[in-house]
Design a protein around this motif. Structure first.
Motif, PDB file in Angstrom:
ATOM      1  N   ALA A  11      10.764  32.058   4.517  1.00  0.00           N
ATOM      2  CA  ALA A  11      11.425  30.756   4.609  1.00  0.00           C
ATOM      3  C   ALA A  11      10.541  29.735   5.321  1.00  0.00           C
ATOM      4  O   ALA A  11      10.554  28.542   4.980  1.00  0.00           O
ATOM      5  CB  ALA A  11      12.762  30.895   5.342  1.00  0.00           C
ATOM      6  N   SER A  12       9.764  30.173   6.301  1.00  0.00           N
ATOM      7  CA  SER A  12       8.918  29.231   7.023  1.00  0.00           C
ATOM      8  C   SER A  12       7.800  28.694   6.140  1.00  0.00           C
ATOM      9  O   SER A  12       7.338  27.569   6.331  1.00  0.00           O
ATOM     10  CB  SER A  12       8.328  29.900   8.272  1.00  0.00           C
ATOM     11  N   VAL A  13       7.372  29.479   5.163  1.00  0.00           N
ATOM     12  CA  VAL A  13       6.334  29.028   4.240  1.00  0.00           C
ATOM     13  C   VAL A  13       6.932  28.118   3.173  1.00  0.00           C
ATOM     14  O   VAL A  13       6.381  27.064   2.855  1.00  0.00           O
ATOM     15  CB  VAL A  13       5.618  30.233   3.595  1.00  0.00           C
ATOM     16  N   VAL A  14       8.066  28.517   2.625  1.00  0.00           N
ATOM     17  CA  VAL A  14       8.750  27.677   1.644  1.00  0.00           C
ATOM     18  C   VAL A  14       9.039  26.300   2.234  1.00  0.00           C
ATOM     19  O   VAL A  14       8.951  25.271   1.550  1.00  0.00           O
ATOM     20  CB  VAL A  14      10.077  28.336   1.186  1.00  0.00           C
ATOM     21  N   GLY A  15       9.360  26.274   3.525  1.00  0.00           N
ATOM     22  CA  GLY A  15       9.669  25.009   4.178  1.00  0.00           C
ATOM     23  C   GLY A  15       8.505  24.044   4.240  1.00  0.00           C
ATOM     24  O   GLY A  15       8.686  22.866   4.576  1.00  0.00           O
ATOM     25  N   GLN A  16       7.292  24.499   3.934  1.00  0.00           N
ATOM     26  CA  GLN A  16       6.118  23.627   3.933  1.00  0.00           C
ATOM     27  C   GLN A  16       5.944  22.895   2.603  1.00  0.00           C
ATOM     28  O   GLN A  16       5.086  22.018   2.497  1.00  0.00           O
ATOM     29  CB  GLN A  16       4.857  24.454   4.201  1.00  0.00           C
ATOM     30  N   VAL A  17       6.718  23.255   1.602  1.00  0.00           N
ATOM     31  CA  VAL A  17       6.514  22.727   0.253  1.00  0.00           C
ATOM     32  C   VAL A  17       7.623  21.741  -0.123  1.00  0.00           C
ATOM     33  O   VAL A  17       8.801  22.044   0.046  1.00  0.00           O
ATOM     34  CB  VAL A  17       6.469  23.882  -0.770  1.00  0.00           C
ATOM     35  N   PRO A  18       7.279  20.565  -0.637  1.00  0.00           N
ATOM     36  CA  PRO A  18       8.298  19.587  -1.044  1.00  0.00           C
ATOM     37  C   PRO A  18       9.235  20.154  -2.095  1.00  0.00           C
ATOM     38  O   PRO A  18       8.870  21.056  -2.852  1.00  0.00           O
ATOM     39  CB  PRO A  18       7.463  18.435  -1.627  1.00  0.00           C
ATOM     40  N   ASP A  19      10.435  19.602  -2.171  1.00  0.00           N
ATOM     41  CA  ASP A  19      11.374  20.032  -3.205  1.00  0.00           C
ATOM     42  C   ASP A  19      10.834  19.626  -4.579  1.00  0.00           C
ATOM     43  O   ASP A  19       9.887  18.834  -4.679  1.00  0.00           O
ATOM     44  CB  ASP A  19      12.765  19.446  -2.956  1.00  0.00           C
ATOM     45  N   PRO A  20      11.380  20.179  -5.661  1.00  0.00           N
ATOM     46  CA  PRO A  20      10.838  19.910  -7.005  1.00  0.00           C
ATOM     47  C   PRO A  20      10.741  18.432  -7.365  1.00  0.00           C
ATOM     48  O   PRO A  20       9.761  18.002  -7.996  1.00  0.00           O
ATOM     49  CB  PRO A  20      11.808  20.645  -7.929  1.00  0.00           C
ATOM     50  N   VAL A  21      11.717  17.636  -6.966  1.00  0.00           N
ATOM     51  CA  VAL A  21      11.694  16.210  -7.307  1.00  0.00           C
ATOM     52  C   VAL A  21      10.531  15.512  -6.602  1.00  0.00           C
ATOM     53  O   VAL A  21       9.771  14.752  -7.212  1.00  0.00           O
ATOM     54  CB  VAL A  21      13.033  15.541  -6.946  1.00  0.00           C
TER      55      VAL A  21
ATOM     56  N   MET B 265       0.846  -1.195   0.000  1.00  0.00           N
ATOM     57  CA  MET B 265       0.000   0.000   0.000  1.00  0.00           C
ATOM     58  C   MET B 265       0.880   1.243   0.000  1.00  0.00           C
ATOM     59  O   MET B 265       1.844   1.338   0.753  1.00  0.00           O
ATOM     60  CB  MET B 265      -0.892   0.011   1.241  1.00  0.00           C
ATOM     61  N   GLN B 266       0.545   2.166  -0.825  1.00  0.00           N
ATOM     62  CA  GLN B 266       1.334   3.380  -0.927  1.00  0.00           C
ATOM     63  C   GLN B 266       1.066   4.308   0.236  1.00  0.00           C
ATOM     64  O   GLN B 266      -0.049   4.495   0.662  1.00  0.00           O
ATOM     65  CB  GLN B 266       1.012   4.124  -2.221  1.00  0.00           C
ATOM     66  N   LYS B 267       2.119   4.865   0.762  1.00  0.00           N
ATOM     67  CA  LYS B 267       1.952   5.892   1.790  1.00  0.00           C
ATOM     68  C   LYS B 267       1.704   7.222   1.107  1.00  0.00           C
ATOM     69  O   LYS B 267       1.990   7.416  -0.053  1.00  0.00           O
ATOM     70  CB  LYS B 267       3.196   5.986   2.671  1.00  0.00           C
ATOM     71  N   ARG B 268       1.226   8.161   1.874  1.00  0.00           N
ATOM     72  CA  ARG B 268       0.925   9.461   1.316  1.00  0.00           C
ATOM     73  C   ARG B 268       1.788  10.519   1.989  1.00  0.00           C
ATOM     74  O   ARG B 268       2.226  10.341   3.117  1.00  0.00           O
ATOM     75  CB  ARG B 268      -0.557   9.798   1.512  1.00  0.00           C
ATOM     76  N   PHE B 269       1.966  11.607   1.313  1.00  0.00           N
ATOM     77  CA  PHE B 269       2.665  12.747   1.902  1.00  0.00           C
ATOM     78  C   PHE B 269       1.619  13.561   2.619  1.00  0.00           C
ATOM     79  O   PHE B 269       0.785  14.210   2.012  1.00  0.00           O
ATOM     80  CB  PHE B 269       3.331  13.566   0.797  1.00  0.00           C
ATOM     81  N   SER B 270       1.593  13.500   3.958  1.00  0.00           N
ATOM     82  CA  SER B 270       0.445  13.965   4.722  1.00  0.00           C
ATOM     83  C   SER B 270       0.281  15.468   4.781  1.00  0.00           C
ATOM     84  O   SER B 270      -0.771  15.957   5.129  1.00  0.00           O
ATOM     85  CB  SER B 270       0.517  13.416   6.141  1.00  0.00           C
ATOM     86  N   SER B 271       1.296  16.238   4.477  1.00  0.00           N
ATOM     87  CA  SER B 271       1.139  17.691   4.435  1.00  0.00           C
ATOM     88  C   SER B 271       2.290  18.274   3.658  1.00  0.00           C
ATOM     89  O   SER B 271       3.219  17.580   3.284  1.00  0.00           O
ATOM     90  CB  SER B 271       1.127  18.284   5.840  1.00  0.00           C
ATOM     91  N   LEU B 272       2.236  19.572   3.411  1.00  0.00           N
ATOM     92  CA  LEU B 272       3.298  20.214   2.664  1.00  0.00           C
ATOM     93  C   LEU B 272       4.449  20.586   3.582  1.00  0.00           C
ATOM     94  O   LEU B 272       4.806  21.731   3.759  1.00  0.00           O
ATOM     95  CB  LEU B 272       2.752  21.456   1.966  1.00  0.00           C
ATOM     96  N   SER B 273       5.068  19.602   4.198  1.00  0.00           N
ATOM     97  CA  SER B 273       6.222  19.851   5.053  1.00  0.00           C
ATOM     98  C   SER B 273       7.120  18.627   5.045  1.00  0.00           C
ATOM     99  O   SER B 273       6.656  17.517   5.242  1.00  0.00           O
ATOM    100  CB  SER B 273       5.783  20.163   6.473  1.00  0.00           C
ATOM    101  N   LEU B 274       8.414  18.826   4.815  1.00  0.00           N
ATOM    102  CA  LEU B 274       9.340  17.711   4.773  1.00  0.00           C
ATOM    103  C   LEU B 274       9.921  17.398   6.135  1.00  0.00           C
ATOM    104  O   LEU B 274      10.357  16.297   6.387  1.00  0.00           O
ATOM    105  CB  LEU B 274      10.487  18.031   3.806  1.00  0.00           C
ATOM    106  N   SER B 275       9.975  18.358   7.007  1.00  0.00           N
ATOM    107  CA  SER B 275      10.531  18.140   8.336  1.00  0.00           C
ATOM    108  C   SER B 275       9.995  19.216   9.269  1.00  0.00           C
ATOM    109  O   SER B 275       9.336  20.146   8.848  1.00  0.00           O
ATOM    110  CB  SER B 275      12.062  18.211   8.292  1.00  0.00           C
TER     111      SER B 275
END
Length: 230
Positions: free
Chosen positions: A131-141, A1-11
């Motif tokens: 920067a705190s908002v950008v940090g919520q978005v996954p990198d381009p890849v 089963m595929q996991k999901r990216f639960s929000s726009l934040s990597l860490s």
């Protein structure tokens, strides 16, 4: 089963910052708040338990540059809603939280997502922590891999309030807020996520925002802080 990216934040946002910078950004000019020890602990941050698809390798914490420039308006904003004209801090924070918890990789590029989020920020660069908002978005890849799975999410803000430490600080020094009119608001809600082949899920979300609401002006977003539910 595929996991999901639960929000726009990597860490967990702000984990590598010094305590002084965390305080300065979130509390801004509310001087008395800087002296409250509980706020220092509150802004220390913690892992938010974000997950990514099985098909995507976890990106390093530095994958999204904190100095990344906002896309030009010409990039459009895709599915990101325009900021509402709201002059009340809690109401605006709830709307901003819903925006941050919502995305649609089927119709919106990463640049469009960033452009749409940038429109919610205060124009006073002294207080805007982009920067705190950008940090919520996954990198381009990673964004591309999420798009391959048609991943999308809808956020719902169920409740918003001023954290106890912030209310106490304002009680002790009411005039401090008049320097920048930045309010700290915690929003609790949920995020519903869907992806290819009928995949779906939901989970509770919480975020603390610094919102600027000057008198006779609509509110705007100043920063995203670590989650807190008190």
């Amino acid at each position: 089963m595929q996991k999901r990216f639960s929000s726009l934040s990597l860490s967990s946002y702000g984990a590598g910052w010094s305590g002084n910078r965390r305080i300065a950004i979130v509390a801004a000019t509310v001087a008395v708040l800087l002296a409250v020890a509980t706020v220092v602990a509150w802004l220390s941050g913690s892992n938010n338990g974000h997950r990514v698809p099985d098909t995507a390798a976890p990106a390093p914490a530095s994958s999204t540059s904190s100095s990344e420039a906002a896309p030009k308006p010409a990039a459009g904003s895709g599915s990101v809603p325009h900021p509402p004209r709201i002059a009340e801090p809690v109401a605006y924070a709830k709307a901003a939280a819903q925006m941050l918890w919502s995305y649609d990789t089927r119709t919106t590029s990463r640049d469009q997502q960033l452009a749409g989020m940038r429109a919610w920020m205060t124009s006073e660069t002294k207080y805007a922590d982009w920067a705190s908002v950008v940090g919520q978005v996954p990198d381009p890849v990673l964004w591309s891999r999420l798009a391959d799975q048609d991943q999308n999410a809808t956020g719902t803000a169920l409740e918003g309030h001023y954290p106890g430490a912030f209310k106490q600080a304002l009680t002790e020094e009411p005039s401090a807020i008049t320097k920048a009119y930045i309010y700290v608001v915690t929003v609790n809600g949920k995020q519903q996520i869907a992806w290819k082949n009928g995949g779906a899920g939901a989970e509770a979300r919480a975020v603390t925002l610094a919102v600027q609401c000057r008198p006779s002006h609509d509110c705007s977003l100043a920063a995203i802080a670590p989650s807190v539910t008190q």
